[in-house]
Scaffold this motif. Structure first.
Motif, PDB file in Angstrom:
ATOM      1  N   PRO A  75     -36.244-103.524 -49.337  1.00  0.00           N
ATOM      2  CA  PRO A  75     -36.788-103.037 -50.620  1.00  0.00           C
ATOM      3  C   PRO A  75     -36.718-104.104 -51.704  1.00  0.00           C
ATOM      4  N   GLN A  76     -35.648-104.859 -51.681  1.00  0.00           N
ATOM      5  CA  GLN A  76     -35.473-105.815 -52.768  1.00  0.00           C
ATOM      6  C   GLN A  76     -36.411-107.004 -52.646  1.00  0.00           C
ATOM      7  N   PHE A  77     -36.520-107.520 -51.451  1.00  0.00           N
ATOM      8  CA  PHE A  77     -37.305-108.746 -51.309  1.00  0.00           C
ATOM      9  C   PHE A  77     -38.795-108.490 -51.437  1.00  0.00           C
ATOM     10  N   ILE A  78     -39.272-107.458 -50.694  1.00  0.00           N
ATOM     11  CA  ILE A  78     -40.716-107.282 -50.707  1.00  0.00           C
ATOM     12  C   ILE A  78     -41.120-105.852 -51.007  1.00  0.00           C
ATOM     13  N   GLY A  79     -40.128-104.994 -51.078  1.00  0.00           N
ATOM     14  CA  GLY A  79     -40.459-103.595 -51.267  1.00  0.00           C
ATOM     15  C   GLY A  79     -40.628-103.240 -52.734  1.00  0.00           C
ATOM     16  N   SER A  80     -40.251-102.051 -53.044  1.00  0.00           N
ATOM     17  CA  SER A  80     -40.515-101.514 -54.380  1.00  0.00           C
ATOM     18  C   SER A  80     -39.721-102.236 -55.450  1.00  0.00           C
ATOM     19  N   LEU A  81     -38.563-102.826 -55.073  1.00  0.00           N
ATOM     20  CA  LEU A  81     -37.711-103.422 -56.090  1.00  0.00           C
ATOM     21  C   LEU A  81     -37.998-104.907 -56.315  1.00  0.00           C
ATOM     22  N   GLN A  82     -39.033-105.396 -55.662  1.00  0.00           N
ATOM     23  CA  GLN A  82     -39.159-106.853 -55.632  1.00  0.00           C
ATOM     24  C   GLN A  82     -39.351-107.477 -56.999  1.00  0.00           C
ATOM     25  N   GLN A  83     -40.106-106.808 -57.878  1.00  0.00           N
ATOM     26  CA  GLN A  83     -40.311-107.367 -59.232  1.00  0.00           C
ATOM     27  C   GLN A  83     -38.970-107.565 -59.919  1.00  0.00           C
ATOM     28  N   ALA A  84     -38.144-106.527 -59.832  1.00  0.00           N
ATOM     29  CA  ALA A  84     -36.847-106.590 -60.500  1.00  0.00           C
ATOM     30  C   ALA A  84     -35.941-107.622 -59.842  1.00  0.00           C
ATOM     31  N   TYR A  85     -36.114-107.737 -58.540  1.00  0.00           N
ATOM     32  CA  TYR A  85     -35.229-108.653 -57.824  1.00  0.00           C
ATOM     33  C   TYR A  85     -35.561-110.111 -58.144  1.00  0.00           C
ATOM     34  N   TRP A  86     -36.813-110.465 -58.035  1.00  0.00           N
ATOM     35  CA  TRP A  86     -37.150-111.887 -58.154  1.00  0.00           C
ATOM     36  C   TRP A  86     -37.124-112.390 -59.595  1.00  0.00           C
ATOM     37  N   GLN A  87     -37.335-111.525 -60.521  1.00  0.00           N
ATOM     38  CA  GLN A  87     -37.297-111.885 -61.931  1.00  0.00           C
ATOM     39  C   GLN A  87     -38.115-113.143 -62.220  1.00  0.00           C
TER      40      GLN A  87
END
Lengths: 231, 643, 474
Positions: free
Chosen positions: B487-499
């Motif tokens: 989720p973090q890398f490419i899923g729903s959270l990716q925007q927040a993760y990659w900043q």
């Protein structure tokens, strides 16, 4: 009609050149030295014509009277093989001639293009005062203005003297030297002895070898014998 | 501070373990290196956690002023953002495990291993330097540091000619890429006048339409830069044409292979693409090339992997292949997927290599799979770990590889372009082959009748805890990393993760559309993976005669694959032989004859001149006088002619 | 009124020389060492006196004392003193320890000081002859040795030829200008349009006469033979002070009276300089005798120094003065090392005798290495700065050819300098040398310290040289 001084100038110059050439070319070294003396005489004549009588006299006294005569003695006393020397001359003659020719040409150019600085006369250091002969004028400046150079010349002579002594003077064994102290202090008794000599007896039998053999080498014996015989 | 510690602790460890290693002794050196690596990994993970979960913003950690030349100023600084922290955390963790593993693996070395640990730490430091660089020059420093360390480590057993050759090969092949990379940096500098990332990326949109005029053709500046940088990445990441060094690099000790293939070195190219994403996004042509090369490598390496017999080589080609996936992802604009695969791959590839090392260890340094088999009972931990690694590699749900590979294939499919579809096709075929050769490796190594001699079989034993410990730790990663990070890398959270650490162009919606792919496509990797395993089971467990028959039947194909598509032979013909010829020519003609000849000739001339000069010195005064006079005449002549 | 005091150092030295001569004659015993000490004392006193002279012209402007003359005289005295110290031990061991030796050196020095102060072509000539005559005798001082006698005679004969050339040049100049006074000559030279052929040829002859003493090509032919034949302290002497004096006089004549026609004499100096540099570096390569090698080295060094004269600029003259300073130090030191080459009571001179010296006598080998590096012009030793300054001056005046030839020949020269170092450090050791006396060690170490530490005292020395050079252009 040329003036007398011009006549003598050409005369002296001609003889000077001819004798200078003869010095180099003559086969006999004694002749060469004699030609050298002749050249000196003519050079002195030229000096006289130029009004430098002091130089002329010095040339005669020093060069003719001392140097050339010394040359003559050296040439006559030393057995120099001039033929051998001459070989070298012949070997280098072409090169020498070529170099000489170029140099001569250049110097000729100098003579042709000779000019004197316009201010030369005024720049002269010690011009000869009017109404004074050359010797007198020299005497006036030699020990005053030029005393430093005069003293340096004397130092040069001193060095030459030291050099001559250093290079040639040596104490050889076997030469007899005068020892003044010994000479003065010896007495008759040390030197003279009266002996009775028998008829027909040789010196060896009598034991009167003179001087008394010290620890001298054997080969000197005959000479003493001979001396004793004379005695 | 934490971040800087994570980067520089390995350097300190390398210096303290490597330089006075002989004095300290093996144990102390190992302890020092591992302690500093542990410190680095703790700090690295902490820095990552801080950034992701505690909200410490992006930033730059200045270290020192580096270069000041005229207007050109360069700071030595660490980039602090998601990409670098993620990489740092991954690199330090994997490297730490490899350090620990090495203690057991290198236990039988004849000589002191302090040098080895020093190199390992230095290698880790170089990689950390590379990933934390905030400008291209610093990145290049780490890039070259990695190259140097790989040379040192591949050639660690310097008494083996093959190891030395492999080390030199790695160095030289990398040089080709590095040259291009250096040119790329120069091109960037010429275009932007700076080399630090933030300034470059800010200025990127302003130069979009810049052109280079070359050979009567116009090239877009970004395309040129992109291609140059990518060629550099190809060298480091062993993409097709510049891949030949990677299999040979197996000559190094197995932990080194693990380090090179998992955490450091080969991922540098992928990282570069990700790091330069704001620029690459404006170079569609270059991205197309990235996709093409990536996809081709992916399939090409997989085909070779299917027939290799050396256990480490199989894994090496699998790395090559997996790197192809990563480039494929980067090429279609899914940098997130690319980095995701990089991370998951790091875990399972490190695991596979360490397992292979464990097997080799158990088999008394035997690497040929044809001489293994039937040992699974004796090495249960290794066996289990190997299974997990292989399943992850094969892309079987729910292992790590499934998530990342699936994402890449989906992205390739979704990109919609022809080249993307080519990538998808290659990737799918490669996924099948991957599963096949993973299975082949497993079955040949562990199952069937023992093919090793009696003596070796007697000695087969499970590795010590220092080796199995890391295996277990990595197994956890290989199993969970995909599911956990998806989720973090490419899923729903990716925007927040990659900043904003990775950049996607305005028209690039690949990631958003990942979920939209048809179910058939989405399931394809798993299906292919299972099919590959099934075939492997059939070939190497049920009907073991079949592969041999196939090989005989299609002998040319088999040989073609066995000889790695004849790349080495081809390069030997095209580059090595002519280079030898040229070198010989330069050596004999250029160096010996000309370059040596000139000074030698000069020297002879000098001596000769000397002899001539003194010939006239005969001792004869007459000649001396003549010389003087001739000289005088000469001088006077100069004078007269010069007036 | 005559100002006698201007020449007081020379007068004092000459009188002291005569007194020592007298003392030596009267003392009768073996007294060479004592006389040498006395002469050294006289040198020291003269050194102090020279330092205290005030700039003035004396003796009807035949004689001048200025910063330039003082610089030269101090250098001459230092060089003379150093080589005199070298003679102490050598002469005694060689059986030529006689008191005339230091006295002759002293008179030679008086001649050189006279040259340094010359303000008139006559003074120049007299000083030159006094210097040379002493050296002829010194060269032949080991009269039992054929080589020495030959050296003296050869030098004498060729020197006579050179003196003749010099005199002829002077007479041509006088014939043109009507004066030999340096102060008045410039007026005469500039008085005419263009340049008189006679004057130019005269200058050429004067240069030739002085170049002979400098052993600059093509008037160098005597150098190797004489250097080899003469007793080593004499060779050392010849390569130090008697190079300085003709050089400073050449500087003074060409820059002072003939400075206005520098365009004319510049090509001659360039040709002589280039030829000297070339011959000095090339001919030395094949030499096996270290004294001969030093002779060629000396020829080369004079070539380099002439590079500084060629531009005829103040910076060039400064370069030459610094060059001469460093050269004197290096030469004295190198010859000290040569004198230390003595095996079983016999002096040895072959380069192969130095084989493996580093193993038998490291201090000596290190010192000689230092001098060789310095002569080769390796920074940071003194020799480097000499070269640096003259080449710099040449380049500043656009004389690239000279600088380039200089640098190239320096490279060639490196070969034979460094070959000596190679022989000392890497060849199989020859038997050790005899213990050397303290006097030789003193000279070697003193020169070595100077050569090594010159870089630290660059400022004062350069300043002195600059002040001296400024006088000529003032």
């Amino acid at each position: 009609m040329i003036s007398a001084s011009a006549f003598f100038f050409y005369l002296f110059s001609a003889i000077l050149l001819a004798s200078a050439a003869a010095v180099v070319t003559s086969r006999n070294p004694v002749h060469a030295v004699l030609f050298l003396i002749l050249a000196f005489f003519n050079a002195a004549g030229l000096f006289l014509l130029a009004g430098a009588e002091f130089l002329a006299m010095i040339l005669l006294i020093v060069y003719v009277g001392a140097v050339a005569v010394l040359f003559l003695f050296v040439v006559m006393m030393l057995d120099v093989d001039f033929v051998q020397l001459r070989e070298g001359v012949q070997k280098y003659a072409p090169v020498g001639a070529a170099v000489g020719a170029v140099l001569f040409g250049e110097l000729w150019a100098v003579v042709l293009g000779w000019q004197v600085s316009p201010g030369a006369d005024s720049l002269q250091g010690s011009p000869t005062p009017a109404n004074m002969d050359n010797t007198h004028a020299l005497g006036q400046v030699l020990y005053t203005d030029y005393v430093y150079l005069f003293q340096v010349s004397s130092l040069i002579l001193l060095v030459a003297m030291i050099g001559a002594i250093v290079l040639t003077h040596r104490r050889r064994e076997g030469t007899r030297r005068q020892n003044i102290t010994m000479q003065q202090t010896r007495s008759v008794r040390d030197t003279l002895e009266t002996l009775q000599v028998r008829m027909g007896a040789g010196v060896q039998e009598l034991g009167i070898l003179r001087p008394r053999p010290r620890a001298e080498p054997a080969e000197e014996e005959p000479r003493h014998e001979h001396a004793a015989g004379d005695h | 501070m934490l971040f800087a510690t994570a980067v520089f602790a390995p350097l300190l460890g390398a210096l303290l373990a490597g330089l006075p290693g002989r004095v300290l002794g093996d144990r102390a050196a190992q302890l020092i290196a591992i302690c500093f690596m542990l410190l680095a990994s703790v700090c690295g993970v902490a820095a990552w956690v801080q950034h992701i979960y505690l909200g410490v913003p992006n930033g730059v950690v200045p270290v020192a002023d580096w270069i000041t030349a005229g207007d050109f100023r360069l700071q030595w600084a660490l980039q602090y953002d998601t990409l670098s922290t993620t990489m740092v955390a991954m690199v330090t963790c994997v490297a730490t495990l490899i350090h620990i593993y090495s203690v057991g693996y290198m236990a039988h070395e004849r000589f002191t291993t302090s040098r080895f640990f020093g190199y390992l730490s230095l290698f880790s430091f170089s990689m950390l330097m590379l990933v934390t660089a905030n400008n291209l020059v610093q990145l290049f420093f780490g890039w070259e540091g990695v190259g140097l360390c790989s040379y040192l480590l591949i050639g660690y057993w310097y008494d083996r000619p093959s190891a030395c050759a492999a080390a030199i090969k790695a160095m030289i092949v990398n040089r080709v890429g590095d040259l291009s990379f250096a040119l790329g940096i120069a091109a960037v500098f010429l275009r932007f006048g700076v080399v630090d990332f933030s300034t470059i990326f800010a200025a990127v949109p302003a130069h979009v339409d810049d052109m280079y005029h070359l050979l009567g053709t116009d090239f877009r500046a970004y395309e040129v830069i992109g291609v140059l940088l990518f060629i550099g990445a190809m060298g480091k990441s062993a993409q097709i044409f510049l891949h030949t060094w990677l299999p040979d690099a197996m000559e190094g000790p197995t932990p080194v292979s693990a380090l090179i293939h998992a955490a450091t070195m080969v991922t540098a190219g992928v990282f570069l693409m990700a790091r330069m994403s704001p620029l690459m996004e404006y170079a569609p042509g270059a991205l197309g090339m990235v996709t093409f090369i990536g996809a081709t490598t992916c399939l090409f390496a997989a085909t070779i992997g299917c027939v290799q017999n050396d256990i480490k080589r199989v894994i090496a080609y699998s790395t090559c292949s997996q790197l192809g996936y990563m480039f494929l992802a980067a090429g279609v604009g899914a940098y997130q997927a690319s980095v995701f695969h990089l991370i998951t791959h790091a875990f399972f590839k490190a695991l596979l290599f360490l397992c292979a090392g464990s097997v080799i260890h158990a088999m008394s340094d035997e690497q040929d799979m044809r001489k293994m088999g039937g040992i699974w009972r004796r090495v249960p931990v290794t066996y289990a770990a190997m299974w997990m690694g292989s399943l992850a590699l094969g892309g079987v749900f729910p292992f790590a590889g499934y998530f990342s590979k699936d994402a890449i294939l989906n992205a390739a499919f979704e990109s919609g372009s022809g080249i993307g579809l080519y990538g998808f096709a290659c990737g799918s075929a490669a996924a099948f082959l991957t599963a096949f050769y993973s299975g082949r490796l497993l079955f040949m190594t562990f199952h069937g009748a023992p093919r090793a001699d009696h003596h070796t079989m007697e000695h087969v034993h499970e590795s010590p805890l220092t080796m199995t410990g890391p295996l277990m730790a990595l197994s956890v990663g290989a199993v969970l990393a995909g599911w956990w990070f998806y989720p973090q890398f490419i899923g729903s959270l990716q925007q927040a993760y990659w900043q904003g650490a990775l950049f996607n162009g305005a028209n690039n919606h690949v990631l958003q559309r990942l979920e939209d792919v048809p179910a058939v496509i989405a399931l394809l990797p798993s299906v292919l993976g299972l099919a590959g395993f099934a075939i492997a089971v059939w070939f190497y467990i049920i009907n073991t005669a079949l592969p041999v028959r196939l090989a005989e039947r299609f002998r040319p194909v088999y040989l073609f694959l066995l000889n790695k598509w004849y790349f080495d032979e081809l390069y030997d013909r095209i580059f090595v032989k002519p280079a030898w010829f040229l070198a010989r020519l330069l050596w004999h003609t250029g160096d010996e004859t000309l370059i040596d000849g000139v000074p030698n000739g000069l020297a002879e001339l000098t001596v000769d001149g000397s002899r001539q000069a003194v010939r006239i010195q005969t001792g004869s005064i007459a000649i001396y006088a003549f010389t003087m006079l001739i000289g005088l005449v000469g001088l006077v002549s100069i004078f007269l002619f010069n007036r | 009124m005559m100002n006698w005091a201007a020449a007081s150092p020379e007068i004092f030295l000459a009188v002291a020389g005569m007194a020592i001569l007298l003392f030596g004659v009267l003392l009768k015993k073996e007294n060479a060492a004592l006389c040498t000490m006395l002469v050294l004392g006289a040198f020291a006193a003269t050194f102090v006196m020279v330092m205290q002279t005030v700039p003035q012209t004396a003796y009807s402007s035949l004689f001048v004392t200025d910063a330039f003359a003082s610089y030269a005289k101090l250098l001459i005295l230092a060089g003379g003193a150093l080589t005199m110290v070298l003679s102490l031990d050598y002469n005694e061991r060689q059986g030529i320890g006689r008191f005339e030796f230091p006295v002759l050196m002293l008179f030679s020095t008086v001649g050189m000081m006279t040259m340094a102060s010359a303000a008139n072509l006559m003074t120049l000539y007299m000083g030159l002859e006094l210097m040379s005559l002493s050296i002829y005798v010194l060269a032949a001082f080991a009269r039992e040795e054929l080589r020495s006698a030959e050296a003296g005679l050869k030098y004498f004969v060729l020197s006579a030829l050179a003196s003749g050339l010099l005199l002829y040049g002077i007479s041509l100049t006088y014939g043109f200008a009507g004066t030999m006074d340096f102060a008045k000559l410039p007026d005469a030279v500039t008085g005419v349009d263009g340049v008189s052929t006679g004057l130019m040829v005269g200058i050429a002859f004067v240069i030739a006469g002085l170049a002979f003493k400098l052993s600059a090509v093509p008037f160098h032919m005597w150098t190797p033979d004489v250097y080899e034949g003469a007793p080593t302290p004499v060779t050392a002497f010849m390569s130090t002070a008697p190079k300085v004096a003709p050089f400073v006089v050449l500087l003074r004549v060409l820059i002072g009276p003939f400075g206005h026609v520098s365009v004319q004499w510049q090509p001659i100096i360039e040709v002589v300089s280039i030829a000297s540099m070339l011959l000095g570096s090339f001919a030395a390569i094949g030499q096996t005798n270290i004294k001969r090698l030093m002779a060629y080295s000396s020829i080369g060094h004079m070539g380099y120094a002439l590079v500084g004269l060629a531009p005829g600029t103040e910076s060039g003259v400064r370069g030459v003065l610094i060059y001469l300073l460093t050269y004197v130090a290096m030469s004295a030191g190198a010859f000290a090392c040569v004198i230390a080459m003595r095996r079983q009571g016999k002096s040895v001179e072959r380069i192969s005798d130095l084989a493996g010296l580093a193993k038998t006598d490291l201090p000596l080998a290190s010192l000689l290495t230092l001098f060789m590096f310095s002569m080769a012009g390796v920074p940071p030793f003194a020799g480097f700065f000499g070269k640096l300054y003259v080449f710099l001056a040449a380049v500043q005046s656009g004389l690239w050819l000279l600088a380039i030839v200089g640098i190239l020949t320096s490279v060639v020269a490196c070969y034979y300098y460094i070959r000596i170092i190679k022989v000392m450090f890497f060849d199989a050791p020859a038997p050790a040398f005899d213990t050397r006396s303290a006097s030789v060690s003193f000279v070697a170490i003193a020169s070595g310290m100077f050569t090594l530490l010159f870089v630290l005292a660059l400022g004062p020395f350069t300043g002195a040289a600059e002040a001296a050079a400024r006088v000529l252009f003032g």
